[in-house]
Design a protein around this motif. Sequence first.
Motif, PDB file in Angstrom:
ATOM      1  N   HIS A   1       0.985  -1.243  -0.019  1.00  0.00           N
ATOM      2  CA  HIS A   1       0.078  -0.150  -0.099  1.00  0.00           C
ATOM      3  C   HIS A   1       0.905   1.098   0.015  1.00  0.00           C
ATOM      4  O   HIS A   1       2.015   1.050   0.442  1.00  0.00           O
ATOM      5  CB  HIS A   1      -1.142  -0.056   1.142  1.00  0.00           C
ATOM      6  N   GLU A   2       0.088   2.383  -0.430  1.00  0.00           N
ATOM      7  CA  GLU A   2       0.981   3.558  -0.541  1.00  0.00           C
ATOM      8  C   GLU A   2      -0.020   4.682   0.314  1.00  0.00           C
ATOM      9  O   GLU A   2      -0.966   4.681  -0.011  1.00  0.00           O
ATOM     10  CB  GLU A   2       1.018   4.060  -1.938  1.00  0.00           C
ATOM     11  N   PRO A   3       0.641   5.366   1.158  1.00  0.00           N
ATOM     12  CA  PRO A   3      -0.071   6.362   1.964  1.00  0.00           C
ATOM     13  C   PRO A   3      -0.485   7.531   0.817  1.00  0.00           C
ATOM     14  O   PRO A   3       0.213   7.704   0.067  1.00  0.00           O
ATOM     15  CB  PRO A   3       0.732   6.697   3.114  1.00  0.00           C
ATOM     16  N   PRO A   4      -1.429   8.531   1.391  1.00  0.00           N
ATOM     17  CA  PRO A   4      -1.617   9.616   0.703  1.00  0.00           C
ATOM     18  C   PRO A   4      -0.447  10.506   0.443  1.00  0.00           C
ATOM     19  O   PRO A   4       0.454  10.773   1.076  1.00  0.00           O
ATOM     20  CB  PRO A   4      -2.625  10.437   1.601  1.00  0.00           C
ATOM     21  N   ALA A   5      -0.450  11.276  -0.640  1.00  0.00           N
ATOM     22  CA  ALA A   5       0.506  12.202  -1.337  1.00  0.00           C
ATOM     23  C   ALA A   5       1.944  11.346  -1.307  1.00  0.00           C
ATOM     24  O   ALA A   5       2.997  12.064  -1.091  1.00  0.00           O
ATOM     25  CB  ALA A   5       0.660  13.401   0.026  1.00  0.00           C
ATOM     26  N   SER A   6       2.102  10.355  -1.578  1.00  0.00           N
ATOM     27  CA  SER A   6       3.337   9.470  -1.822  1.00  0.00           C
ATOM     28  C   SER A   6       4.086   9.964  -3.067  1.00  0.00           C
ATOM     29  O   SER A   6       3.649  10.359  -4.023  1.00  0.00           O
ATOM     30  CB  SER A   6       3.204   7.903  -1.931  1.00  0.00           C
ATOM     31  N   ASN A   7       5.356   9.861  -2.924  1.00  0.00           N
ATOM     32  CA  ASN A   7       6.167   9.976  -4.153  1.00  0.00           C
ATOM     33  C   ASN A   7       6.515   8.569  -4.483  1.00  0.00           C
ATOM     34  O   ASN A   7       7.374   7.799  -3.595  1.00  0.00           O
ATOM     35  CB  ASN A   7       7.393  10.938  -3.789  1.00  0.00           C
ATOM     36  N   HIS A   8       6.279   8.276  -5.658  1.00  0.00           N
ATOM     37  CA  HIS A   8       6.591   6.860  -6.256  1.00  0.00           C
ATOM     38  C   HIS A   8       7.717   7.114  -7.082  1.00  0.00           C
ATOM     39  O   HIS A   8       7.618   7.473  -8.408  1.00  0.00           O
ATOM     40  CB  HIS A   8       5.443   6.317  -6.993  1.00  0.00           C
ATOM     41  N   VAL A   9       9.044   7.120  -6.519  1.00  0.00           N
ATOM     42  CA  VAL A   9      10.173   7.381  -7.463  1.00  0.00           C
ATOM     43  C   VAL A   9      10.527   6.268  -8.109  1.00  0.00           C
ATOM     44  O   VAL A   9      11.447   6.667  -9.266  1.00  0.00           O
ATOM     45  CB  VAL A   9      11.368   7.727  -6.358  1.00  0.00           C
ATOM     46  N   VAL A  10      10.460   5.010  -8.081  1.00  0.00           N
ATOM     47  CA  VAL A  10      10.595   3.882  -8.911  1.00  0.00           C
ATOM     48  C   VAL A  10       9.391   3.107  -8.936  1.00  0.00           C
ATOM     49  O   VAL A  10       8.875   2.602  -7.940  1.00  0.00           O
ATOM     50  CB  VAL A  10      11.902   2.927  -8.367  1.00  0.00           C
ATOM     51  N   SER A  11       9.154   2.629 -10.436  1.00  0.00           N
ATOM     52  CA  SER A  11       7.867   1.960 -10.390  1.00  0.00           C
ATOM     53  C   SER A  11       8.319   1.313 -11.850  1.00  0.00           C
ATOM     54  O   SER A  11       8.037   1.973 -12.932  1.00  0.00           O
ATOM     55  CB  SER A  11       6.613   2.523 -10.427  1.00  0.00           C
ATOM     56  N   ARG A  12       8.645   0.107 -11.962  1.00  0.00           N
ATOM     57  CA  ARG A  12       9.172  -0.533 -13.213  1.00  0.00           C
ATOM     58  C   ARG A  12       8.931  -2.129 -13.239  1.00  0.00           C
ATOM     59  O   ARG A  12       9.290  -2.762 -12.255  1.00  0.00           O
ATOM     60  CB  ARG A  12      10.596  -0.154 -13.604  1.00  0.00           C
TER      61      ARG A  12
END
Length: 138
Positions: free
Chosen positions: A99-110
Amino acid sequence: MNARCIIGAACAALAIATAMPAAAHDPGDVVTTHFEQAIPNIPGKTLTAQIVDYPPGGASVPHRHADSSFIFAYVLSGEIESKVNDGQTQIFRAGDSWHEPPASNHVVSRNASKTKPARLLAIVVADSDEKALTTNIE
């Protein structure tokens, strides 16, 4: 120069010009919204289901999630490499979730693989008036 040389040179230049943009950067991702519905017993909130398809070697650009968004991610197939905020970079395999909390920065997604595609289901709960669920980090 004869016409055959000129045409050959033009064709070679065209082939190089059209091939270079594809080789200049990694393939991206394809995000498809499959479901979006206001949550009737939580006024002002909407649930959105998105499928993210990554080709081999594909990656999302670094992005920030909406201030109100809570995200549940589930790997449908393949392997996804992910880093959210200042957390560790992790590899998630088919059947894994996070899970990702609100206002997250997703710096790597691949896609963790250069040879096989990967697919991710993202379930997002956010304020109904959010204009964009993600914005690119520059």
